[in-house]
Design a protein around this motif. Structure first.
Motif, PDB file in Angstrom:
ATOM      1  N   VAL A 184       0.852  -1.185   0.000  1.00  0.00           N
ATOM      2  CA  VAL A 184       0.000   0.000   0.000  1.00  0.00           C
ATOM      3  C   VAL A 184       0.886   1.233   0.000  1.00  0.00           C
ATOM      4  CG1 VAL A 184      -1.839   1.256   1.179  1.00  0.00           C
ATOM      5  CG2 VAL A 184      -1.751  -1.237   1.335  1.00  0.00           C
ATOM      6  N   LEU A 185       0.583   2.174  -0.885  1.00  0.00           N
ATOM      7  CA  LEU A 185       1.282   3.452  -0.923  1.00  0.00           C
ATOM      8  C   LEU A 185       0.269   4.558  -0.656  1.00  0.00           C
ATOM      9  CD1 LEU A 185       3.847   5.165  -1.592  1.00  0.00           C
ATOM     10  CD2 LEU A 185       2.974   5.263  -3.940  1.00  0.00           C
ATOM     11  N   VAL A 186       0.534   5.361   0.353  1.00  0.00           N
ATOM     12  CA  VAL A 186      -0.307   6.515   0.687  1.00  0.00           C
ATOM     13  C   VAL A 186       0.468   7.774   0.329  1.00  0.00           C
ATOM     14  CG1 VAL A 186      -1.557   7.711   2.518  1.00  0.00           C
ATOM     15  CG2 VAL A 186      -1.375   5.218   2.566  1.00  0.00           C
ATOM     16  N   ALA A 187      -0.217   8.750  -0.268  1.00  0.00           N
ATOM     17  CA  ALA A 187       0.456   9.968  -0.719  1.00  0.00           C
ATOM     18  C   ALA A 187      -0.231  11.207  -0.168  1.00  0.00           C
ATOM     19  CB  ALA A 187       0.474  10.025  -2.248  1.00  0.00           C
ATOM     20  N   GLY A 188       0.575  12.174   0.278  1.00  0.00           N
ATOM     21  CA  GLY A 188       0.005  13.448   0.707  1.00  0.00           C
ATOM     22  C   GLY A 188       0.715  14.052   1.895  1.00  0.00           C
ATOM     23  N   GLU A 189       0.024  14.988   2.541  1.00  0.00           N
ATOM     24  CA  GLU A 189       0.641  15.854   3.529  1.00  0.00           C
ATOM     25  C   GLU A 189       0.880  15.181   4.882  1.00  0.00           C
ATOM     26  OE1 GLU A 189      -3.750  16.131   4.205  1.00  0.00           O
ATOM     27  OE2 GLU A 189      -2.449  16.136   2.438  1.00  0.00           O
ATOM     28  N   THR A 190       1.981  15.578   5.498  1.00  0.00           N
ATOM     29  CA  THR A 190       2.243  15.336   6.918  1.00  0.00           C
ATOM     30  C   THR A 190       2.481  16.709   7.540  1.00  0.00           C
ATOM     31  OG1 THR A 190       3.357  13.261   6.353  1.00  0.00           O
ATOM     32  CG2 THR A 190       3.649  14.090   8.589  1.00  0.00           C
ATOM     33  N   LEU A 191       1.812  16.985   8.647  1.00  0.00           N
ATOM     34  CA  LEU A 191       1.907  18.319   9.239  1.00  0.00           C
ATOM     35  C   LEU A 191       1.805  18.243  10.747  1.00  0.00           C
ATOM     36  CD1 LEU A 191      -1.303  18.814   9.973  1.00  0.00           C
ATOM     37  CD2 LEU A 191      -1.450  19.529   7.598  1.00  0.00           C
TER      38      LEU A 191
ATOM     39  N   PRO B 296       1.581  15.139  15.812  1.00  0.00           N
ATOM     40  CA  PRO B 296       1.762  14.859  14.388  1.00  0.00           C
ATOM     41  C   PRO B 296       0.419  14.621  13.718  1.00  0.00           C
ATOM     42  CG  PRO B 296       2.289  12.921  15.687  1.00  0.00           C
ATOM     43  CD  PRO B 296       2.028  14.037  16.669  1.00  0.00           C
ATOM     44  N   GLY B 297       0.264  15.070  12.466  1.00  0.00           N
ATOM     45  CA  GLY B 297      -1.002  14.895  11.772  1.00  0.00           C
ATOM     46  C   GLY B 297      -0.851  14.992  10.270  1.00  0.00           C
ATOM     47  N   GLY B 298      -1.979  15.271   9.620  1.00  0.00           N
ATOM     48  CA  GLY B 298      -2.080  15.229   8.170  1.00  0.00           C
ATOM     49  C   GLY B 298      -2.826  13.971   7.782  1.00  0.00           C
TER      50      GLY B 298
END
Length: 322
Positions: free
Chosen positions: A5-12, A33-35
């Motif tokens: 599984v590949l997840v893509a997007g923000e970490t903030l 930690p979030g996003g």
């Protein structure tokens, strides 16, 4: 080895308030930690699923903190990028008395808006089972093109593609742009998870929740999960799904809600884990709902995500209660 599984997007960084109330009345916050995509990836790792995260954070104290957190949850660093020319995104969260939240983002030109198309090559996608992305990455910067490029190529390579619109109106120039860009993402999507408000913002219409969800099937997905907070969730499918032309509902779980931040992301992690393991739709709803419900019993998003054992315990307790 490429991830299953590949997840893509923000970490903030989420700054959580010390008490409920509007932002201007809160004087203290706790860093977490979030996003949404990062939450989904950590949720899958907590559920013992093989997962990688493609994300980009600033090469600053917050970004380095986040990379350490992701590594601590066992996520490989292969696609975790440090940007030396941009800062890490921040989000200040406020809660009402019911635990429901709103966000104030500090995300102008930050690292997560600067993801580049082509970072994940076709050879990797050819051996990846599942790709997931969320709507925040589509809202601005080069990350919009990078995310759409990833979803399109993932679909071409035969990956199962899932998408969560994750509507945050404050991040979009206007409603029309949100609808247009998100609808483009849906063209490459197999499985969509959304609220009824998000589906209506995408232009889906209907006199009932089922009708709105079924309207979303016309835009690309073969399966649509519609979440309803404490009232549970439903899933509808069309003829292309593993269980064709189906409607399944689940009433949710009675829990003492502390914080709903990340509950939708936890639901996504649960449904991906369940579907990858061949669970039928009814069991998928129950499992994903249990992951989400357990998450709401603690503060934070990523830090509240449960282990597989905790989820199975909730399911067993619920079965015993029946």
């Amino acid at each position: 080895m490429p991830p299953a599984v590949l997840v893509a997007g923000e970490t903030l960084i989420d700054f959580l308030p010390e008490r409920p109330g509007p932002l201007e009345t809160v004087s203290g916050f706790e860093r977490r930690p979030g996003g949404a995509p990062a939450n989904v990836a950590v949720g899958l790792a907590r559920l013992e699923e093989p997962v990688s995260l493609w994300t980009r954070v600033g090469d600053d104290p917050f970004g380095r903190y986040l990379t350490d957190v992701l590594a601590g949850y066992g996520l490989p660093e292969t696609y975790v990028e440090l940007d030396g020319d941009a800062q890490t995104s921040l989000a200040f969260v406020t809660h009402d008395e019911n635990g429901d939240r709103t966000f104030s983002f500090y995300r102008d030109g930050t690292a997560d808006t600067r993801m580049e198309p082509g970072r994940i090559d076709d050879d990797t996608l050819a051996t990846t089972e599942w790709v997931h992305a969320g709507g925040v990455a589509l809202s601005s910067g080069r990350s919009r093109d990078a995310t759409l490029d990833l979803l399109e190529r993932a679909a071409e390579q035969g990956c199962t593609v899932s998408f969560d619109p994750n509507a945050r109106p404050e991040l979009w120039r206007d409603e029309d742009t949100f609808e247009r860009v998100s609808r483009q993402a849906l063209e490459y999507t197999d499985v969509c998870k959304a609220t009824v408000e998000e589906l209506r913002a995408l232009g889906c219409q209907g006199d009932s929740l089922e009708a709105v969800a079924r309207n979303a099937l016309e835009y690309g997905p073969h399966t649509v999960y519609l979440t309803r907070g404490s009232e549970g969730a439903m899933v509808v499918t069309n003829d292309d799904a593993r269980e064709p032309d189906t409607l399944v509902e689940h009433d949710g779980y009675a829990v003492d809600v502390v914080d709903t931040t990340g509950a939708g992301d936890a639901f996504v992690a649960g449904l991906i884990a369940a579907l990858r393991n061949g669970r039928p739709l009814a069991e998928t709803l129950a499992f994903a709902g249990a992951v989400a419900a357990t998450t709401t019993t603690e503060t934070g998003a990523m830090t509240a995500l449960p282990t597989r054992d905790a989820v199975e315990s909730m399911l067993e307790a619920n079965d015993a209660g029946d």
